[in-house]
Design a protein around this motif. Structure first.
Motif, PDB file in Angstrom:
ATOM      1  N   TYR A   8       0.806  -1.215   0.000  1.00 17.41           N
ATOM      2  CA  TYR A   8       0.000   0.000   0.000  1.00 17.41           C
ATOM      3  C   TYR A   8       0.847   1.277   0.000  1.00 17.41           C
ATOM      4  O   TYR A   8       0.316   2.377   0.088  1.00 17.41           O
ATOM      5  N   TRP A  10       2.248   2.857  -2.331  1.00 12.98           N
ATOM      6  CA  TRP A  10       2.081   3.763  -3.478  1.00 12.98           C
ATOM      7  C   TRP A  10       0.680   4.359  -3.554  1.00 12.98           C
ATOM      8  O   TRP A  10       0.323   4.989  -4.544  1.00 12.98           O
ATOM      9  N   GLU A  11      -0.121   4.172  -2.522  1.00 12.78           N
ATOM     10  CA  GLU A  11      -1.489   4.685  -2.570  1.00 12.78           C
ATOM     11  C   GLU A  11      -1.553   6.204  -2.662  1.00 12.78           C
ATOM     12  O   GLU A  11      -2.547   6.753  -3.108  1.00 12.78           O
ATOM     13  N   LYS A  12      -0.485   6.890  -2.299  1.00 12.87           N
ATOM     14  CA  LYS A  12      -0.471   8.352  -2.462  1.00 12.87           C
ATOM     15  C   LYS A  12      -0.349   8.736  -3.938  1.00 12.87           C
ATOM     16  O   LYS A  12      -0.635   9.863  -4.308  1.00 12.87           O
ATOM     17  N   TYR A  14      -1.560   6.357  -6.515  1.00 10.18           N
ATOM     18  CA  TYR A  14      -2.578   5.670  -7.323  1.00 10.18           C
ATOM     19  C   TYR A  14      -3.398   4.730  -6.438  1.00 10.18           C
ATOM     20  O   TYR A  14      -2.846   4.010  -5.603  1.00 10.18           O
ATOM     21  N   ILE A  15      -4.722   4.734  -6.670  1.00 12.35           N
ATOM     22  CA  ILE A  15      -5.635   3.780  -6.044  1.00 12.35           C
ATOM     23  C   ILE A  15      -6.585   3.291  -7.130  1.00 12.35           C
ATOM     24  O   ILE A  15      -7.323   4.087  -7.720  1.00 12.35           O
ATOM     25  N   ASN A  46      -8.330  -6.409   1.304  1.00  8.39           N
ATOM     26  CA  ASN A  46      -7.806  -5.465   0.304  1.00  8.39           C
ATOM     27  C   ASN A  46      -7.478  -6.132  -1.032  1.00  8.39           C
ATOM     28  O   ASN A  46      -7.260  -5.442  -2.024  1.00  8.39           O
ATOM     29  N   LYS A  58      -4.003  -7.201  -6.881  1.00  4.38           N
ATOM     30  CA  LYS A  58      -4.132  -5.800  -6.507  1.00  4.38           C
ATOM     31  C   LYS A  58      -3.365  -4.997  -7.544  1.00  4.38           C
ATOM     32  O   LYS A  58      -2.162  -5.228  -7.749  1.00  4.38           O
ATOM     33  N   LEU A  60      -1.409  -2.118  -8.203  1.00  8.77           N
ATOM     34  CA  LEU A  60      -0.685  -1.192  -7.339  1.00  8.77           C
ATOM     35  C   LEU A  60      -0.492   0.170  -7.987  1.00  8.77           C
ATOM     36  O   LEU A  60      -0.471   1.189  -7.292  1.00  8.77           O
ATOM     37  N   TYR A  61      -0.341   0.160  -9.311  1.00  6.88           N
ATOM     38  CA  TYR A  61      -0.084   1.423  -9.997  1.00  6.88           C
ATOM     39  C   TYR A  61      -0.342   1.228 -11.489  1.00  6.88           C
ATOM     40  O   TYR A  61       0.024   0.209 -12.055  1.00  6.88           O
TER      41      TYR A  61
END
Length: 191
Positions: A8, A10-12, A14-15, A46, A58, A60-61
Protein backbone atom coordinates in the motif's frame (compact mmCIF):
# COMPACT_ATOMS: atom_id res chain seq x y z
CA UNK A 1 -2.92 -15.67 5.14
CA UNK A 2 -5.25 -12.99 6.45
CA UNK A 3 -2.19 -10.98 7.51
CA UNK A 4 -0.75 -10.79 3.98
CA UNK A 5 -1.76 -7.40 2.64
CA UNK A 6 -1.11 -6.02 -0.82
CA UNK A 7 1.59 -3.35 -0.88
CA UNK A 8 0.00 0.00 0.00
CA UNK A 9 3.05 2.29 -0.10
CA UNK A 10 2.08 3.76 -3.48
CA UNK A 11 -1.49 4.69 -2.57
CA UNK A 12 -0.47 8.35 -2.46
CA UNK A 13 0.19 8.02 -6.21
CA UNK A 14 -2.58 5.67 -7.32
CA UNK A 15 -5.64 3.78 -6.04
CA UNK A 16 -7.37 1.45 -8.50
CA UNK A 17 -10.77 1.92 -6.83
CA UNK A 18 -10.53 5.66 -7.60
CA UNK A 19 -9.45 5.24 -11.23
CA UNK A 20 -12.44 5.35 -13.66
CA UNK A 21 -10.41 3.32 -16.18
CA UNK A 22 -9.56 0.55 -13.70
CA UNK A 23 -11.41 -2.78 -13.64
CA UNK A 24 -11.81 -2.18 -9.89
CA UNK A 25 -13.21 1.35 -10.09
CA UNK A 26 -15.54 2.14 -7.17
CA UNK A 27 -14.79 -1.17 -5.49
CA UNK A 28 -15.62 -0.96 -1.80
CA UNK A 29 -13.73 -2.91 0.84
CA UNK A 30 -15.23 -4.29 4.04
CA UNK A 31 -12.46 -4.23 6.64
CA UNK A 32 -14.80 -5.46 9.36
CA UNK A 33 -15.33 -8.88 7.81
CA UNK A 34 -13.00 -11.19 5.94
CA UNK A 35 -15.00 -12.90 3.19
CA UNK A 36 -12.62 -14.24 0.53
CA UNK A 37 -10.59 -17.39 0.97
CA UNK A 38 -7.89 -19.40 -0.73
CA UNK A 39 -8.40 -23.05 0.19
CA UNK A 40 -10.39 -22.21 3.34
CA UNK A 41 -7.83 -19.66 4.55
CA UNK A 42 -9.24 -16.17 4.83
CA UNK A 43 -7.33 -13.46 3.00
CA UNK A 44 -7.08 -9.76 3.70
CA UNK A 45 -10.07 -7.83 2.29
CA UNK A 46 -7.81 -5.46 0.30
CA UNK A 47 -7.15 -8.16 -2.33
CA UNK A 48 -9.38 -7.90 -5.40
CA UNK A 49 -11.40 -10.79 -6.76
CA UNK A 50 -10.86 -11.74 -10.40
CA UNK A 51 -13.37 -14.60 -10.66
CA UNK A 52 -10.93 -17.29 -9.57
CA UNK A 53 -11.28 -19.46 -6.47
CA UNK A 54 -7.56 -19.38 -5.76
CA UNK A 55 -5.96 -16.27 -7.29
CA UNK A 56 -6.45 -12.63 -6.27
CA UNK A 57 -4.70 -9.44 -7.30
CA UNK A 58 -4.13 -5.80 -6.51
CA UNK A 59 -3.36 -3.18 -9.13
CA UNK A 60 -0.69 -1.19 -7.34
CA UNK A 61 -0.08 1.42 -10.00
CA UNK A 62 -1.14 2.24 -13.54
CA UNK A 63 0.33 4.98 -15.72
CA UNK A 64 -1.65 5.78 -18.86
CA UNK A 65 1.03 8.12 -20.23
CA UNK A 66 3.79 5.51 -20.10
CA UNK A 67 1.31 2.66 -20.74
CA UNK A 68 2.30 0.41 -17.85
CA UNK A 69 0.74 -1.26 -14.85
CA UNK A 70 2.09 -3.03 -11.77
CA UNK A 71 -0.06 -5.83 -10.36
CA UNK A 72 0.60 -7.83 -7.20
CA UNK A 73 -0.83 -11.36 -7.00
CA UNK A 74 -1.83 -13.61 -4.09
CA UNK A 75 -2.75 -17.27 -3.85
CA UNK A 76 -2.36 -20.25 -6.08
CA UNK A 77 -2.25 -19.70 -9.84
CA UNK A 78 -4.14 -22.75 -11.06
CA UNK A 79 -4.74 -23.06 -14.79
CA UNK A 80 -5.33 -26.81 -14.52
CA UNK A 81 -8.46 -26.76 -12.35
CA UNK A 82 -9.67 -23.16 -12.41
CA UNK A 83 -8.29 -21.67 -15.65
CA UNK A 84 -7.00 -18.71 -13.65
CA UNK A 85 -5.32 -17.13 -16.67
CA UNK A 86 -8.74 -16.87 -18.34
CA UNK A 87 -10.19 -15.05 -15.31
CA UNK A 88 -7.15 -12.80 -14.99
CA UNK A 89 -7.05 -12.04 -18.72
CA UNK A 90 -10.78 -11.40 -19.18
CA UNK A 91 -11.52 -9.59 -15.91
CA UNK A 92 -8.38 -7.50 -15.45
CA UNK A 93 -5.95 -7.50 -18.37
CA UNK A 94 -8.46 -6.97 -21.20
CA UNK A 95 -9.77 -3.76 -19.64
CA UNK A 96 -6.24 -2.46 -19.18
CA UNK A 97 -5.32 -3.35 -22.74
CA UNK A 98 -8.37 -1.42 -23.95
CA UNK A 99 -7.01 1.63 -22.10
CA UNK A 100 -3.67 1.43 -23.91
CA UNK A 101 -1.65 -0.45 -21.29
CA UNK A 102 1.02 -2.52 -23.05
CA UNK A 103 3.63 -3.12 -20.34
CA UNK A 104 2.72 -5.39 -17.44
CA UNK A 105 4.74 -6.00 -14.30
CA UNK A 106 3.40 -8.90 -12.22
CA UNK A 107 4.68 -9.23 -8.65
CA UNK A 108 4.48 -12.84 -7.44
CA UNK A 109 6.01 -13.00 -3.96
CA UNK A 110 2.67 -14.20 -2.61
CA UNK A 111 1.93 -16.77 -5.31
CA UNK A 112 2.44 -20.01 -3.44
CA UNK A 113 2.01 -22.47 -6.29
CA UNK A 114 1.41 -22.70 -10.03
CA UNK A 115 -0.43 -25.46 -11.84
CA UNK A 116 -0.11 -25.08 -15.57
CA UNK A 117 -2.12 -26.35 -18.48
CA UNK A 118 -1.17 -27.37 -21.99
CA UNK A 119 -3.65 -24.76 -23.24
CA UNK A 120 -1.68 -21.53 -23.60
CA UNK A 121 -4.22 -19.63 -25.72
CA UNK A 122 -4.81 -16.84 -23.19
CA UNK A 123 -1.08 -16.27 -22.71
CA UNK A 124 -0.54 -16.20 -26.49
CA UNK A 125 -3.46 -13.80 -26.96
CA UNK A 126 -2.17 -11.48 -24.24
CA UNK A 127 1.36 -11.58 -25.69
CA UNK A 128 0.06 -10.68 -29.16
CA UNK A 129 -2.12 -7.87 -27.83
CA UNK A 130 0.74 -6.04 -26.08
CA UNK A 131 2.34 -5.38 -29.47
CA UNK A 132 5.61 -3.56 -28.80
CA UNK A 133 5.01 -3.88 -25.05
CA UNK A 134 5.91 -6.74 -22.74
CA UNK A 135 4.81 -8.86 -19.79
CA UNK A 136 7.18 -9.51 -16.94
CA UNK A 137 6.93 -11.53 -13.72
CA UNK A 138 9.09 -10.51 -10.77
CA UNK A 139 9.87 -12.18 -7.46
CA UNK A 140 7.98 -15.40 -8.08
CA UNK A 141 9.33 -18.36 -6.14
CA UNK A 142 11.91 -20.47 -7.98
CA UNK A 143 9.68 -23.55 -8.13
CA UNK A 144 6.84 -21.42 -9.57
CA UNK A 145 9.17 -20.11 -12.27
CA UNK A 146 10.29 -23.70 -12.93
CA UNK A 147 6.64 -24.59 -13.55
CA UNK A 148 6.24 -21.53 -15.80
CA UNK A 149 9.15 -22.85 -17.86
CA UNK A 150 7.77 -26.40 -17.89
CA UNK A 151 4.59 -25.05 -19.49
CA UNK A 152 6.54 -22.75 -21.84
CA UNK A 153 5.25 -19.50 -20.39
CA UNK A 154 8.71 -18.08 -21.04
CA UNK A 155 7.51 -17.72 -24.64
CA UNK A 156 5.13 -15.00 -23.41
CA UNK A 157 6.34 -13.70 -20.04
CA UNK A 158 9.80 -12.41 -19.11
CA UNK A 159 11.06 -13.62 -15.73
CA UNK A 160 14.16 -14.76 -13.90
CA UNK A 161 17.76 -13.83 -14.59
CA UNK A 162 18.53 -10.12 -14.36
CA UNK A 163 14.90 -9.37 -13.49
CA UNK A 164 15.63 -10.71 -10.01
CA UNK A 165 18.00 -7.74 -9.49
CA UNK A 166 15.17 -5.58 -8.07
CA UNK A 167 14.44 -7.32 -4.75
CA UNK A 168 13.63 -4.10 -2.85
CA UNK A 169 11.07 -2.71 -5.30
CA UNK A 170 8.91 -1.38 -2.44
CA UNK A 171 11.53 1.27 -1.65
CA UNK A 172 11.26 2.80 -5.14
CA UNK A 173 8.67 5.18 -6.53
CA UNK A 174 6.49 3.40 -9.12
CA UNK A 175 7.88 5.20 -12.19
CA UNK A 176 11.46 4.61 -11.07
CA UNK A 177 10.66 0.93 -10.52
CA UNK A 178 9.09 0.73 -13.99
CA UNK A 179 12.12 2.42 -15.60
CA UNK A 180 14.45 -0.08 -13.96
CA UNK A 181 12.37 -3.04 -15.16
CA UNK A 182 12.07 -1.56 -18.64
CA UNK A 183 15.84 -1.11 -18.90
CA UNK A 184 16.36 -4.77 -18.02
CA UNK A 185 13.68 -5.89 -20.49
CA UNK A 186 15.10 -3.77 -23.31
CA UNK A 187 18.58 -5.15 -22.63
CA UNK A 188 17.14 -8.68 -22.64
CA UNK A 189 15.26 -8.09 -25.88
CA UNK A 190 18.31 -6.47 -27.46
CA UNK A 191 16.46 -3.22 -28.17
Amino acid sequence: MQDIEPFYGWEKYYIAAEDPQSPFFEREYNYQQYENTVYDYYIHPNWDEIGSETLYCKILYTDYDLNFTIIELLGEWNDTLHNDIMHFKRNVIDQQLSQGISKFILIGENVFNFHGSSDDDYYAEWFEEVGDGWITALNFRDFVEDEFTKYHLDYYINYGGTLEEIPNWRTLKPRLFFEGVQRLIMRRLGA
